[in-house]
Scaffold this active site. Structure first.
Site, short mmCIF file in Angstrom:
data_model
loop_
_atom_site.label_atom_id
_atom_site.label_comp_id
_atom_site.label_asym_id
_atom_site.label_seq_id
_atom_site.Cartn_x
_atom_site.Cartn_y
_atom_site.Cartn_z
N GLU A 10 -17.93 -9.45 -4.91
CA GLU A 10 -17.65 -8.29 -4.06
C GLU A 10 -17.12 -7.15 -4.90
O GLU A 10 -16.27 -7.36 -5.77
CB GLU A 10 -16.61 -8.62 -2.97
CG GLU A 10 -17.10 -9.55 -1.89
CD GLU A 10 -16.09 -9.71 -0.74
OE1 GLU A 10 -15.27 -8.80 -0.52
OE2 GLU A 10 -16.16 -10.76 -0.08
N GLU A 13 -11.54 -15.68 -0.82
CA GLU A 13 -10.24 -15.02 -0.94
C GLU A 13 -9.11 -15.77 -0.22
O GLU A 13 -8.55 -15.28 0.77
CB GLU A 13 -10.32 -13.59 -0.38
CG GLU A 13 -11.29 -12.70 -1.12
CD GLU A 13 -11.19 -11.23 -0.70
OE1 GLU A 13 -10.44 -10.91 0.25
OE2 GLU A 13 -11.85 -10.40 -1.33
C1 FCB Z 1 -12.78 -8.42 1.18
C2 FCB Z 1 -13.40 -9.37 2.17
C3 FCB Z 1 -14.65 -8.83 2.82
C4 FCB Z 1 -14.49 -7.36 3.17
C5 FCB Z 1 -14.04 -6.58 1.96
C6 FCB Z 1 -13.90 -5.10 2.21
O1 FCB Z 1 -11.44 -8.71 1.02
O2 FCB Z 1 -13.72 -10.57 1.54
O3 FCB Z 1 -14.95 -9.60 3.94
O4 FCB Z 1 -13.63 -7.22 4.23
O5 FCB Z 1 -12.79 -7.07 1.55
#
Ligand code: FCB
Length: 498
Positions: A405, A224
């Protein structure tokens, strides 16, 4: 997040927007839209009404491709702890979390989920869940305490043990090189504002590849980059805690340069393993039918998505974002001949992280449309998952995709019977997996999906308050208790569907 914390963040963001407007950058560049979220709706972790959340949503069962990579994700600073052991140096997150007022309750990652000592049990937990893929990150300061020079063998050995342990248990490792824990020594030399940090990163990547590169089937470069840009440099509520939009977009360029250099470093080893970036993508929708809202949504999409997708996948920064930043921005001045060719070095796959949509009004502010989770920036909108996945394939061609994620925080508590009933998380995952499945059916070459997160962990500025895990961590004892969602996910994996 408490109302007070949220107000504080909004105020910080508003301050940053005002400051940067003065620096000649637009509201979109300053992320001003995010200062105006209004009308927070009901929490998304409430148990869904009307029936069993574990039931399939339709009469027809949803089946995934036979080799689908069911997974879960974590990151080093959020779970490892052992902050001072075996030669680990300090990272910007050690500094930030130890600075009073920066994290909720002053929480730090010093101990976190103590994964550094409990890794073998955690790997057993993953095997019991039936995971086929585990995404985790390497702590740069464990490998190079000061961000340069000879590798720390004890650090490399730790990751070797994890990778070996995963293979023994039939779980494919997917490893992120950088999940925000920059060595503090590099920050002292300017951090990501300093172009040289991209080259330090390439050296670190090369060191890691030469140590363990061929044992990892999928490498991810930078987690990210947008969050580092926005949270770290625009709003200042993540390390290194800056509020400087002009610096933020120079950082965006250097992070992407670092990504491209790492891709080249892997290719230079000749190893037959794959590599790609990990981008959090936010579908941006107009909040109303006005042309102004449509224009705001388009420009915002540039800052949220195309600023990373276009450069990495097509070799050009989006013209509207460059024009909006202006020729005198530090980013514009920081782009050198050949940089975009490096950034666009061919990747093998794209890791997509999806949490929330954004709705833009005509004046560039964001509004909240859907129920939010405990993370009040997160609107629960599974259709956004479908929209962003199909859009990537439509606009950038059939690059293989992994979802690295997706998840939500819930106010999980350990019941008197020793279980954690997180029905809201099950409903969330079921709805998002249904959207993932539809995207695959409609032609998106999506090969795996990772829940964020395997374990409850240190959620950055929110400390340990938000619980995102499939597995509950009782921090005083470090006992792991699989939540109801973990049992549900194991069954999904067994059934290869919903
Ligand atoms: C993302 C991050 C991860 C975690 C999630 C909730 O942005 O990559 O580390 O904090 O959010």
């Amino acid at each position: 997040m408490s109302i007070l914390t949220r107000r504080r963040l909004l105020r910080r963001a508003a301050l940053s927007a005002t400051a940067t407007a003065g620096a000649g950058l637009s509201a979109a560049a300053a992320g001003a839209g995010l200062t105006a979220a209004t009308g927070v709706l009901a929490a998304g972790c409430d148990a869904p009404k009307g029936g069993d959340p574990t039931a399939a949503p339709t009469a027809e069962r949803v089946r995934f491709p036979h080799d689908f990579g069911w997974g879960a994700a974590t990151s080093a600073y959020q779970i490892e702890g052992a902050a001072k052991e075996d030669g680990r140096g300090e990272s910007v997150w050690d500094t930030f979390s130890h600075t009073p007022g920066r994290t909720r309750n002053g929480d730090t990652g010093d101990v976190a989920a103590d994964h550094y000592h409990r890794w073998a049990d955690d790997l057993d937990l993953m095997r019991d869940l039936g995971l086929r893929s585990y995404r985790f990150s390497i702590s740069w300061p464990r490998i190079q305490a000061d961000g340069t020079g000879k590798p720390n063998q004890r650090g490399l050995d730790f990751y070797k043990r994890i990778i070996g342990g995963l293979h023994e248990r039939g779980i494919a490792p997917m490893v992120t090189l950088f999940h925000w824990d920059l060595p503090q020594a590099l920050q002292d030399d300017g951090g990501w504002e300093n172009r040289d940090t991209a080259h330090r990163f390439a050296d670190y990547a090369d060191t890691v590849f030469r140590g363990i590169g061929d044992q990892v089937p999928v490498w991810l470069t930078i987690n990210e980059p947008k969050t580092v840009v926005q949270n770290g440099y625009l709003w200042g509520h993540h390390a290194p805690g800056r509020q400087d939009a002009d610096a933020a977009y120079l950082v965006a360029h250097h992070l992407q340069l670092a990504h491209g250099l790492a891709v080249r470093a892997l290719r230079a080893t000749g190893f037959d393993t794959r590599i790609g970036p990990a981008l959090n993508l936010h579908p941006c929708y107009p909040a109303d039918d006005s042309p102004a809202a449509a224009a705001a949504a388009t420009l915002h999409d540039g800052y949220e998505n195309r600023l990373y997708l276009d450069s990495i996948l097509t070799g050009a920064y989006p013209a509207d974002v460059l024009a909006d930043l202006g020729p005198d921005s530090r980013m514009a001045k920081g782009i050198r001949d050949g940089d975009l060719e490096t950034i666009a070095s061919p990747v093998d796959l794209l890791a997509v992280q999806y949490y929330t949509p954004l709705y833009l009004t005509g004046n560039g502010n964001t509004v909240t449309r859907w129920p939010t989770s405990e993370a009040d920036w997160q609107q629960i909108y599974p259709q956004g998952m479908y929209d962003i996945l199909t859009r990537v394939t439509r606009d950038y061609g059939p690059v293989p995709i992994t979802v690295t994620e997706n998840g939500l925080p819930c106010p999980d508590t350990l019941g008197p019977d020793g279980t954690v009933d997180d029905a809201g998380r099950i409903a969330f995952l079921r709805d998002h997996l249904t959207a993932v499945h539809r995207a695959i059916a409609d032609g998106v070459p999506l090969e795996s999906y990772h829940v964020w997160s395997l374990l409850d962990n240190f959620e950055w500025a929110e400390g340990y308050d938000q619980r995102w895990g499939l597995v509950y961590v009782d921090y005083p004892t470090q006992r792991r208790i699989p939540k109801r969602s973990a049992h549900w996910y194991r069954q999904v994996i067994r059934d290869n569907g919903l």
